[in-house]
Design a protein around this motif. Structure first.
Motif, PDB file in Angstrom:
ATOM      1  N   ARG A   1       0.994  -1.344   0.132  1.00 22.47           N
ATOM      2  CA  ARG A   1       0.180  -0.142  -0.227  1.00 22.47           C
ATOM      3  C   ARG A   1       0.992   1.323  -0.074  1.00 22.47           C
ATOM      4  O   ARG A   1       0.621   2.246  -0.606  1.00 22.47           O
ATOM      5  CB  ARG A   1      -0.986  -0.098   1.161  1.00 22.47           C
ATOM      6  CG  ARG A   1      -1.761   1.211   1.362  1.00 22.47           C
ATOM      7  CD  ARG A   1      -2.893   1.006   2.714  1.00 22.47           C
ATOM      8  NE  ARG A   1      -3.768   0.209   2.280  1.00 22.47           N
ATOM      9  CZ  ARG A   1      -4.603  -0.280   3.325  1.00 22.47           C
ATOM     10  NH1 ARG A   1      -4.616   0.408   4.594  1.00 22.47           N
ATOM     11  NH2 ARG A   1      -5.267  -1.313   3.339  1.00 22.47           N
ATOM     12  N   ALA A   2       2.015   1.147   0.703  1.00 24.12           N
ATOM     13  CA  ALA A   2       2.872   2.505   0.671  1.00 24.12           C
ATOM     14  C   ALA A   2       3.555   2.567  -0.664  1.00 24.12           C
ATOM     15  O   ALA A   2       3.482   3.787  -1.126  1.00 24.12           O
ATOM     16  CB  ALA A   2       3.941   2.288   1.929  1.00 24.12           C
ATOM     17  N   HIS A   3       4.144   1.497  -1.393  1.00 25.35           N
ATOM     18  CA  HIS A   3       4.471   1.675  -2.568  1.00 25.35           C
ATOM     19  C   HIS A   3       3.412   2.385  -3.668  1.00 25.35           C
ATOM     20  O   HIS A   3       3.875   2.813  -4.567  1.00 25.35           O
ATOM     21  CB  HIS A   3       5.063   0.316  -3.094  1.00 25.35           C
ATOM     22  CG  HIS A   3       6.376   0.158  -2.545  1.00 25.35           C
ATOM     23  ND1 HIS A   3       7.406   0.516  -2.575  1.00 25.35           N
ATOM     24  CD2 HIS A   3       6.470  -1.114  -1.790  1.00 25.35           C
ATOM     25  CE1 HIS A   3       8.394   0.256  -1.825  1.00 25.35           C
ATOM     26  NE2 HIS A   3       7.867  -0.808  -1.417  1.00 25.35           N
ATOM     27  N   ALA A   4       2.338   1.896  -3.354  1.00 24.76           N
ATOM     28  CA  ALA A   4       1.095   2.156  -4.488  1.00 24.76           C
ATOM     29  C   ALA A   4       0.729   3.639  -4.145  1.00 24.76           C
ATOM     30  O   ALA A   4       0.559   4.659  -5.001  1.00 24.76           O
ATOM     31  CB  ALA A   4      -0.038   1.379  -4.308  1.00 24.76           C
ATOM     32  N   TYR A   5       0.672   4.043  -2.930  1.00 25.11           N
ATOM     33  CA  TYR A   5       0.486   5.402  -2.615  1.00 25.11           C
ATOM     34  C   TYR A   5       1.645   6.365  -2.975  1.00 25.11           C
ATOM     35  O   TYR A   5       1.608   7.374  -3.641  1.00 25.11           O
ATOM     36  CB  TYR A   5       0.587   5.568  -0.954  1.00 25.11           C
ATOM     37  CG  TYR A   5       0.257   6.928  -0.616  1.00 25.11           C
ATOM     38  CD1 TYR A   5      -0.936   7.684  -0.767  1.00 25.11           C
ATOM     39  CD2 TYR A   5       1.447   7.713   0.104  1.00 25.11           C
ATOM     40  CE1 TYR A   5      -0.937   8.912  -0.356  1.00 25.11           C
ATOM     41  CE2 TYR A   5       1.129   9.017   0.337  1.00 25.11           C
ATOM     42  CZ  TYR A   5       0.033   9.667   0.332  1.00 25.11           C
ATOM     43  OH  TYR A   5      -0.172  11.139   0.631  1.00 25.11           O
ATOM     44  N   LEU A   6       2.852   5.860  -3.030  1.00 19.33           N
ATOM     45  CA  LEU A   6       4.083   6.651  -3.464  1.00 19.33           C
ATOM     46  C   LEU A   6       4.138   6.743  -5.043  1.00 19.33           C
ATOM     47  O   LEU A   6       4.198   7.973  -5.493  1.00 19.33           O
ATOM     48  CB  LEU A   6       5.437   5.902  -2.961  1.00 19.33           C
ATOM     49  CG  LEU A   6       6.834   6.665  -3.450  1.00 19.33           C
ATOM     50  CD1 LEU A   6       6.637   7.882  -2.700  1.00 19.33           C
ATOM     51  CD2 LEU A   6       8.095   5.904  -2.999  1.00 19.33           C
ATOM     52  N   ALA A   7       3.618   5.734  -5.584  1.00 27.97           N
ATOM     53  CA  ALA A   7       3.724   5.771  -7.205  1.00 27.97           C
ATOM     54  C   ALA A   7       2.451   6.759  -7.618  1.00 27.97           C
ATOM     55  O   ALA A   7       2.427   7.336  -8.722  1.00 27.97           O
ATOM     56  CB  ALA A   7       3.155   4.424  -7.654  1.00 27.97           C
ATOM     57  N   LEU A   8       1.411   6.840  -6.749  1.00 30.74           N
ATOM     58  CA  LEU A   8       0.088   7.745  -7.239  1.00 30.74           C
ATOM     59  C   LEU A   8       0.443   9.003  -6.805  1.00 30.74           C
ATOM     60  O   LEU A   8       0.423  10.127  -7.717  1.00 30.74           O
ATOM     61  CB  LEU A   8      -0.880   7.415  -6.301  1.00 30.74           C
ATOM     62  CG  LEU A   8      -1.876   6.163  -6.606  1.00 30.74           C
ATOM     63  CD1 LEU A   8      -3.011   5.951  -5.528  1.00 30.74           C
ATOM     64  CD2 LEU A   8      -2.398   6.415  -7.932  1.00 30.74           C
ATOM     65  N   ARG A   9       1.523   9.368  -5.833  1.00 29.40           N
ATOM     66  CA  ARG A   9       1.905  10.439  -5.748  1.00 29.40           C
ATOM     67  C   ARG A   9       3.032  11.103  -6.950  1.00 29.40           C
ATOM     68  O   ARG A   9       2.816  12.244  -7.520  1.00 29.40           O
ATOM     69  CB  ARG A   9       2.787  10.835  -4.474  1.00 29.40           C
ATOM     70  CG  ARG A   9       2.004  10.605  -2.973  1.00 29.40           C
ATOM     71  CD  ARG A   9       2.909  10.774  -1.917  1.00 29.40           C
ATOM     72  NE  ARG A   9       3.507  12.254  -1.762  1.00 29.40           N
ATOM     73  CZ  ARG A   9       4.392  12.401  -0.819  1.00 29.40           C
ATOM     74  NH1 ARG A   9       4.786  11.342   0.046  1.00 29.40           N
ATOM     75  NH2 ARG A   9       5.027  13.592  -1.005  1.00 29.40           N
ATOM     76  N   TYR A  10       3.758  10.413  -7.154  1.00 28.92           N
ATOM     77  CA  TYR A  10       4.603  10.661  -8.537  1.00 28.92           C
ATOM     78  C   TYR A  10       3.855  11.010  -9.638  1.00 28.92           C
ATOM     79  O   TYR A  10       4.061  11.654 -10.626  1.00 28.92           O
ATOM     80  CB  TYR A  10       5.835   9.424  -8.722  1.00 28.92           C
ATOM     81  CG  TYR A  10       6.867   9.661  -7.705  1.00 28.92           C
ATOM     82  CD1 TYR A  10       7.934  10.661  -7.842  1.00 28.92           C
ATOM     83  CD2 TYR A  10       7.339   8.826  -6.768  1.00 28.92           C
ATOM     84  CE1 TYR A  10       8.958  10.847  -6.928  1.00 28.92           C
ATOM     85  CE2 TYR A  10       8.146   8.873  -5.762  1.00 28.92           C
ATOM     86  CZ  TYR A  10       9.264  10.013  -5.861  1.00 28.92           C
ATOM     87  OH  TYR A  10      10.070  10.236  -5.031  1.00 28.92           O
ATOM     88  N   LEU A  11       2.801   9.981  -9.933  1.00 32.79           N
ATOM     89  CA  LEU A  11       1.814  10.256 -11.068  1.00 32.79           C
ATOM     90  C   LEU A  11       1.312  11.444 -11.225  1.00 32.79           C
ATOM     91  O   LEU A  11       1.128  12.167 -12.034  1.00 32.79           O
ATOM     92  CB  LEU A  11       1.115   8.900 -11.091  1.00 32.79           C
ATOM     93  CG  LEU A  11       1.474   7.515 -11.638  1.00 32.79           C
ATOM     94  CD1 LEU A  11       0.686   6.438 -11.479  1.00 32.79           C
ATOM     95  CD2 LEU A  11       2.262   7.694 -13.031  1.00 32.79           C
ATOM     96  N   GLY A  12       0.788  11.690  -9.935  1.00 31.02           N
ATOM     97  CA  GLY A  12       0.065  13.154  -9.745  1.00 31.02           C
ATOM     98  C   GLY A  12       1.189  14.376  -9.886  1.00 31.02           C
ATOM     99  O   GLY A  12       0.851  15.275 -10.703  1.00 31.02           O
ATOM    100  N   LEU A  13       2.265  14.253  -9.343  1.00 28.91           N
ATOM    101  CA  LEU A  13       3.230  15.237  -9.610  1.00 28.91           C
ATOM    102  C   LEU A  13       3.861  15.216 -11.230  1.00 28.91           C
ATOM    103  O   LEU A  13       3.898  16.518 -11.940  1.00 28.91           O
ATOM    104  CB  LEU A  13       4.653  14.838  -8.900  1.00 28.91           C
ATOM    105  CG  LEU A  13       4.449  15.186  -7.454  1.00 28.91           C
ATOM    106  CD1 LEU A  13       5.656  14.558  -6.750  1.00 28.91           C
ATOM    107  CD2 LEU A  13       4.167  16.258  -7.151  1.00 28.91           C
ATOM    108  N   LEU A  14       3.849  14.300 -12.034  1.00 29.49           N
ATOM    109  CA  LEU A  14       4.153  14.263 -13.362  1.00 29.49           C
ATOM    110  C   LEU A  14       3.084  14.732 -14.145  1.00 29.49           C
ATOM    111  O   LEU A  14       3.347  15.373 -15.112  1.00 29.49           O
ATOM    112  CB  LEU A  14       4.394  12.721 -13.919  1.00 29.49           C
ATOM    113  CG  LEU A  14       5.545  11.874 -13.423  1.00 29.49           C
ATOM    114  CD1 LEU A  14       5.766  10.520 -13.842  1.00 29.49           C
ATOM    115  CD2 LEU A  14       6.778  12.714 -13.932  1.00 29.49           C
ATOM    116  N   ALA A  15       1.644  14.538 -13.541  1.00 26.38           N
ATOM    117  CA  ALA A  15       0.509  15.179 -14.473  1.00 26.38           C
ATOM    118  C   ALA A  15       0.708  16.613 -14.182  1.00 26.38           C
ATOM    119  O   ALA A  15       0.406  17.252 -15.035  1.00 26.38           O
ATOM    120  CB  ALA A  15      -0.710  14.562 -13.932  1.00 26.38           C
TER     121      ALA A  15
END
Length: 273
Positions: A3-17
Protein backbone atom coordinates in the motif's frame (compact mmCIF):
# COMPACT_ATOMS: atom_id res chain seq x y z
CA UNK A 1 4.28 -2.23 2.33
CA UNK A 2 2.47 -2.68 -0.98
CA UNK A 3 0.00 0.00 0.00
CA UNK A 4 2.87 2.39 0.76
CA UNK A 5 4.46 1.72 -2.64
CA UNK A 6 1.11 2.21 -4.38
CA UNK A 7 0.59 5.49 -2.53
CA UNK A 8 4.09 6.64 -3.49
CA UNK A 9 3.48 5.71 -7.12
CA UNK A 10 0.21 7.68 -7.13
CA UNK A 11 2.02 10.71 -5.71
CA UNK A 12 4.64 10.56 -8.44
CA UNK A 13 1.98 10.12 -11.10
CA UNK A 14 0.16 13.16 -9.76
CA UNK A 15 3.36 15.21 -9.77
CA UNK A 16 4.12 14.12 -13.34
CA UNK A 17 0.60 15.11 -14.40
CA UNK A 18 1.01 18.54 -12.80
CA UNK A 19 4.41 18.91 -14.46
CA UNK A 20 2.95 18.03 -17.86
CA UNK A 21 0.11 20.54 -17.43
CA UNK A 22 2.54 23.23 -16.28
CA UNK A 23 5.31 22.97 -18.85
CA UNK A 24 3.54 21.10 -21.67
CA UNK A 25 2.08 24.24 -23.34
CA UNK A 26 5.43 26.02 -23.04
CA UNK A 27 7.29 23.13 -24.66
CA UNK A 28 4.72 22.99 -27.44
CA UNK A 29 5.15 26.73 -27.98
CA UNK A 30 8.93 26.38 -28.09
CA UNK A 31 8.77 23.48 -30.55
CA UNK A 32 6.37 25.50 -32.72
CA UNK A 33 8.83 28.40 -32.73
CA UNK A 34 11.58 26.21 -34.25
CA UNK A 35 9.46 24.31 -36.76
CA UNK A 36 10.32 24.62 -40.42
CA UNK A 37 8.01 26.25 -42.98
CA UNK A 38 6.63 22.93 -44.22
CA UNK A 39 5.73 21.45 -40.82
CA UNK A 40 2.23 21.43 -39.32
CA UNK A 41 2.19 23.74 -36.30
CA UNK A 42 -1.13 22.36 -35.02
CA UNK A 43 0.19 18.85 -34.44
CA UNK A 44 1.57 18.48 -30.86
CA UNK A 45 4.77 16.70 -31.79
CA UNK A 46 7.72 17.67 -29.60
CA UNK A 47 10.46 16.67 -32.04
CA UNK A 48 10.30 18.79 -35.21
CA UNK A 49 11.45 17.21 -38.48
CA UNK A 50 13.16 20.33 -39.77
CA UNK A 51 14.14 22.49 -36.75
CA UNK A 52 15.34 26.03 -37.37
CA UNK A 53 15.99 29.12 -35.26
CA UNK A 54 15.43 31.38 -38.24
CA UNK A 55 11.94 32.19 -36.95
CA UNK A 56 13.49 34.28 -34.16
CA UNK A 57 15.43 36.39 -36.63
CA UNK A 58 12.30 36.69 -38.76
CA UNK A 59 10.36 38.18 -35.83
CA UNK A 60 12.93 40.96 -35.57
CA UNK A 61 12.60 41.58 -39.32
CA UNK A 62 8.83 41.98 -39.11
CA UNK A 63 8.46 43.68 -35.71
CA UNK A 64 10.99 45.88 -33.81
CA UNK A 65 11.00 43.28 -31.05
CA UNK A 66 14.36 44.30 -29.58
CA UNK A 67 13.23 47.91 -29.29
CA UNK A 68 10.10 46.72 -27.49
CA UNK A 69 12.22 44.50 -25.24
CA UNK A 70 14.50 47.44 -24.40
CA UNK A 71 11.47 49.53 -23.39
CA UNK A 72 10.20 46.69 -21.20
CA UNK A 73 13.64 46.25 -19.65
CA UNK A 74 13.82 49.95 -18.81
CA UNK A 75 10.36 49.98 -17.22
CA UNK A 76 11.01 46.77 -15.29
CA UNK A 77 14.42 47.94 -14.04
CA UNK A 78 13.04 51.24 -12.75
CA UNK A 79 10.17 49.40 -11.06
CA UNK A 80 12.61 47.06 -9.35
CA UNK A 81 14.62 49.98 -7.98
CA UNK A 82 11.60 52.01 -6.82
CA UNK A 83 9.93 49.01 -5.20
CA UNK A 84 13.04 47.79 -3.40
CA UNK A 85 13.83 51.25 -2.06
CA UNK A 86 10.34 52.69 -1.54
CA UNK A 87 8.69 49.51 -0.25
CA UNK A 88 11.63 48.90 2.09
CA UNK A 89 11.35 52.38 3.61
CA UNK A 90 7.56 52.13 3.93
CA UNK A 91 7.76 48.61 5.37
CA UNK A 92 10.40 49.66 7.90
CA UNK A 93 8.32 52.65 8.99
CA UNK A 94 5.24 50.46 9.49
CA UNK A 95 7.19 47.79 11.36
CA UNK A 96 9.70 49.62 13.53
CA UNK A 97 8.82 53.33 13.82
CA UNK A 98 6.22 54.59 16.25
CA UNK A 99 3.83 57.22 14.89
CA UNK A 100 0.15 58.01 15.07
CA UNK A 101 -1.95 56.09 12.56
CA UNK A 102 0.62 53.35 11.95
CA UNK A 103 -1.88 50.51 12.30
CA UNK A 104 -4.41 52.31 10.15
CA UNK A 105 -1.78 52.79 7.43
CA UNK A 106 -1.01 49.07 7.51
CA UNK A 107 -4.73 48.30 7.11
CA UNK A 108 -4.91 50.67 4.13
CA UNK A 109 -2.01 48.90 2.43
CA UNK A 110 -3.59 45.51 3.08
CA UNK A 111 -7.00 46.69 1.83
CA UNK A 112 -5.55 48.14 -1.37
CA UNK A 113 -4.47 44.64 -2.44
CA UNK A 114 -8.15 43.69 -2.67
CA UNK A 115 -8.98 46.49 -5.12
CA UNK A 116 -8.79 45.21 -8.72
CA UNK A 117 -6.77 47.31 -11.12
CA UNK A 118 -9.75 47.57 -13.49
CA UNK A 119 -11.62 49.55 -10.83
CA UNK A 120 -9.02 52.34 -10.75
CA UNK A 121 -7.48 52.34 -14.23
CA UNK A 122 -9.73 55.15 -15.53
CA UNK A 123 -8.83 57.33 -12.55
CA UNK A 124 -5.16 56.53 -13.07
CA UNK A 125 -5.38 57.48 -16.72
CA UNK A 126 -7.06 60.81 -15.86
CA UNK A 127 -4.32 61.53 -13.32
CA UNK A 128 -1.60 60.79 -15.87
CA UNK A 129 -3.34 62.97 -18.44
CA UNK A 130 -3.63 65.75 -15.89
CA UNK A 131 0.13 65.66 -15.35
CA UNK A 132 0.79 65.44 -19.10
CA UNK A 133 2.40 62.02 -18.83
CA UNK A 134 0.25 60.05 -21.24
CA UNK A 135 2.18 58.27 -24.00
CA UNK A 136 5.33 58.20 -21.89
CA UNK A 137 7.16 55.33 -20.24
CA UNK A 138 7.04 57.33 -17.00
CA UNK A 139 3.28 56.83 -16.94
CA UNK A 140 3.84 53.09 -17.35
CA UNK A 141 6.22 53.02 -14.37
CA UNK A 142 4.38 55.16 -11.81
CA UNK A 143 1.32 53.01 -10.91
CA UNK A 144 3.54 50.08 -9.96
CA UNK A 145 6.43 52.08 -8.51
CA UNK A 146 5.62 50.99 -4.93
CA UNK A 147 3.30 47.98 -4.71
CA UNK A 148 1.27 47.47 -1.53
CA UNK A 149 2.05 43.74 -1.49
CA UNK A 150 5.79 44.48 -1.48
CA UNK A 151 5.35 46.93 1.41
CA UNK A 152 3.56 44.26 3.46
CA UNK A 153 6.15 41.61 2.63
CA UNK A 154 8.96 43.85 3.85
CA UNK A 155 6.96 45.02 6.86
CA UNK A 156 6.62 41.45 8.07
CA UNK A 157 10.26 40.74 7.33
CA UNK A 158 11.29 43.75 9.43
CA UNK A 159 8.96 42.63 12.24
CA UNK A 160 11.04 39.45 12.53
CA UNK A 161 14.08 41.54 13.51
CA UNK A 162 14.59 41.15 17.29
CA UNK A 163 13.68 44.31 19.17
CA UNK A 164 16.75 43.92 21.41
CA UNK A 165 19.07 44.39 18.44
CA UNK A 166 17.46 47.68 17.50
CA UNK A 167 17.36 48.84 21.10
CA UNK A 168 21.10 48.22 21.34
CA UNK A 169 21.63 50.32 18.22
CA UNK A 170 19.56 53.15 19.71
CA UNK A 171 21.68 53.05 22.87
CA UNK A 172 24.78 53.31 20.69
CA UNK A 173 23.35 56.51 19.18
CA UNK A 174 22.14 55.23 15.80
CA UNK A 175 19.36 57.29 14.25
CA UNK A 176 16.43 55.84 12.28
CA UNK A 177 18.20 56.04 8.91
CA UNK A 178 21.33 54.34 10.24
CA UNK A 179 19.25 51.58 11.82
CA UNK A 180 17.40 51.12 8.53
CA UNK A 181 20.43 50.99 6.25
CA UNK A 182 22.98 49.25 8.48
CA UNK A 183 20.81 46.95 10.57
CA UNK A 184 17.40 46.31 9.03
CA UNK A 185 18.17 46.10 5.31
CA UNK A 186 20.98 43.50 5.61
CA UNK A 187 18.62 41.26 7.60
CA UNK A 188 15.97 41.11 4.84
CA UNK A 189 18.10 40.49 1.75
CA UNK A 190 16.04 37.45 0.83
CA UNK A 191 12.78 39.39 0.93
CA UNK A 192 14.33 42.15 -1.18
CA UNK A 193 15.10 39.51 -3.82
CA UNK A 194 11.45 38.41 -3.72
CA UNK A 195 10.31 42.02 -4.11
CA UNK A 196 12.73 42.57 -6.99
CA UNK A 197 11.55 39.42 -8.74
CA UNK A 198 7.86 40.21 -8.27
CA UNK A 199 8.38 43.79 -9.48
CA UNK A 200 10.29 42.69 -12.57
CA UNK A 201 7.74 40.01 -13.46
CA UNK A 202 4.78 42.35 -12.99
CA UNK A 203 6.35 45.11 -15.10
CA UNK A 204 7.62 42.77 -17.82
CA UNK A 205 4.28 40.96 -18.17
CA UNK A 206 1.99 43.98 -17.77
CA UNK A 207 -0.28 44.37 -20.76
CA UNK A 208 -3.44 46.32 -19.92
CA UNK A 209 -1.94 49.50 -18.46
CA UNK A 210 0.71 50.08 -21.17
CA UNK A 211 -1.98 49.42 -23.78
CA UNK A 212 -4.14 52.16 -22.23
CA UNK A 213 -1.52 54.82 -21.65
CA UNK A 214 0.77 54.38 -24.71
CA UNK A 215 -0.13 55.34 -28.26
CA UNK A 216 3.28 55.75 -29.92
CA UNK A 217 4.61 52.49 -31.37
CA UNK A 218 8.20 53.46 -30.59
CA UNK A 219 7.36 53.42 -26.87
CA UNK A 220 5.53 50.10 -26.81
CA UNK A 221 6.63 47.52 -24.29
CA UNK A 222 7.22 43.96 -25.43
CA UNK A 223 3.85 42.53 -24.44
CA UNK A 224 1.70 45.07 -26.23
CA UNK A 225 4.14 45.36 -29.14
CA UNK A 226 3.86 41.68 -29.96
CA UNK A 227 0.12 41.47 -29.32
CA UNK A 228 -0.74 44.71 -31.15
CA UNK A 229 1.21 43.70 -34.25
CA UNK A 230 0.19 40.06 -34.20
CA UNK A 231 -2.04 40.60 -37.20
CA UNK A 232 1.06 41.41 -39.23
CA UNK A 233 2.15 37.79 -39.18
CA UNK A 234 -1.07 36.09 -38.10
CA UNK A 235 -0.69 33.53 -40.91
CA UNK A 236 2.65 32.39 -39.54
CA UNK A 237 2.14 30.89 -36.09
CA UNK A 238 5.84 30.05 -35.92
CA UNK A 239 6.68 33.74 -35.58
CA UNK A 240 3.96 34.25 -33.00
CA UNK A 241 5.44 31.38 -30.97
CA UNK A 242 8.96 32.75 -31.39
CA UNK A 243 7.85 36.16 -30.12
CA UNK A 244 6.21 34.52 -27.11
CA UNK A 245 9.39 32.64 -26.24
CA UNK A 246 11.43 35.85 -26.54
CA UNK A 247 9.09 37.45 -23.99
CA UNK A 248 9.21 34.53 -21.54
CA UNK A 249 12.88 33.54 -21.55
CA UNK A 250 14.17 36.53 -19.50
CA UNK A 251 11.72 35.71 -16.70
CA UNK A 252 12.79 32.07 -16.65
CA UNK A 253 16.48 32.97 -16.54
CA UNK A 254 15.91 35.54 -13.81
CA UNK A 255 14.04 33.04 -11.65
CA UNK A 256 16.65 30.33 -12.16
CA UNK A 257 19.38 32.75 -11.04
CA UNK A 258 17.49 33.93 -7.97
CA UNK A 259 15.46 30.88 -6.96
CA UNK A 260 17.59 30.10 -3.88
CA UNK A 261 17.18 33.62 -2.52
CA UNK A 262 13.54 33.68 -3.61
CA UNK A 263 12.42 30.72 -1.52
CA UNK A 264 14.41 31.93 1.47
CA UNK A 265 12.90 35.39 1.12
CA UNK A 266 9.34 34.09 0.94
CA UNK A 267 9.84 32.67 4.43
CA UNK A 268 11.24 35.96 5.71
CA UNK A 269 8.35 38.05 4.43
CA UNK A 270 5.46 35.65 5.00
CA UNK A 271 2.39 37.41 6.35
CA UNK A 272 1.82 36.26 9.89
CA UNK A 273 -1.63 35.39 11.21
Amino acid sequence: MKRAHAYLALRYLGLLAILAISIGPFLWQFVTSIKGPNEDVFVPDFIPDDPTFGNYAAVADVVPVWSFALNSLGVASVNVITNCLGAAMAGYALARLKFRGRRFAAVIFASSILVPFEAIMISLFLVMRGFGLTNTLTAVVLPGAIAALNVLLLRNAFLALPAEVEEAAIIDGANAWQRFTRLALPSVKGTLVVVALFSFMFSWDDFLWPLIVLSDQEKYTLTIGLAYLQGTFVQNQRLVAAGTIIAVVPLILLFLLLQKHFFRGVGEGAIKG
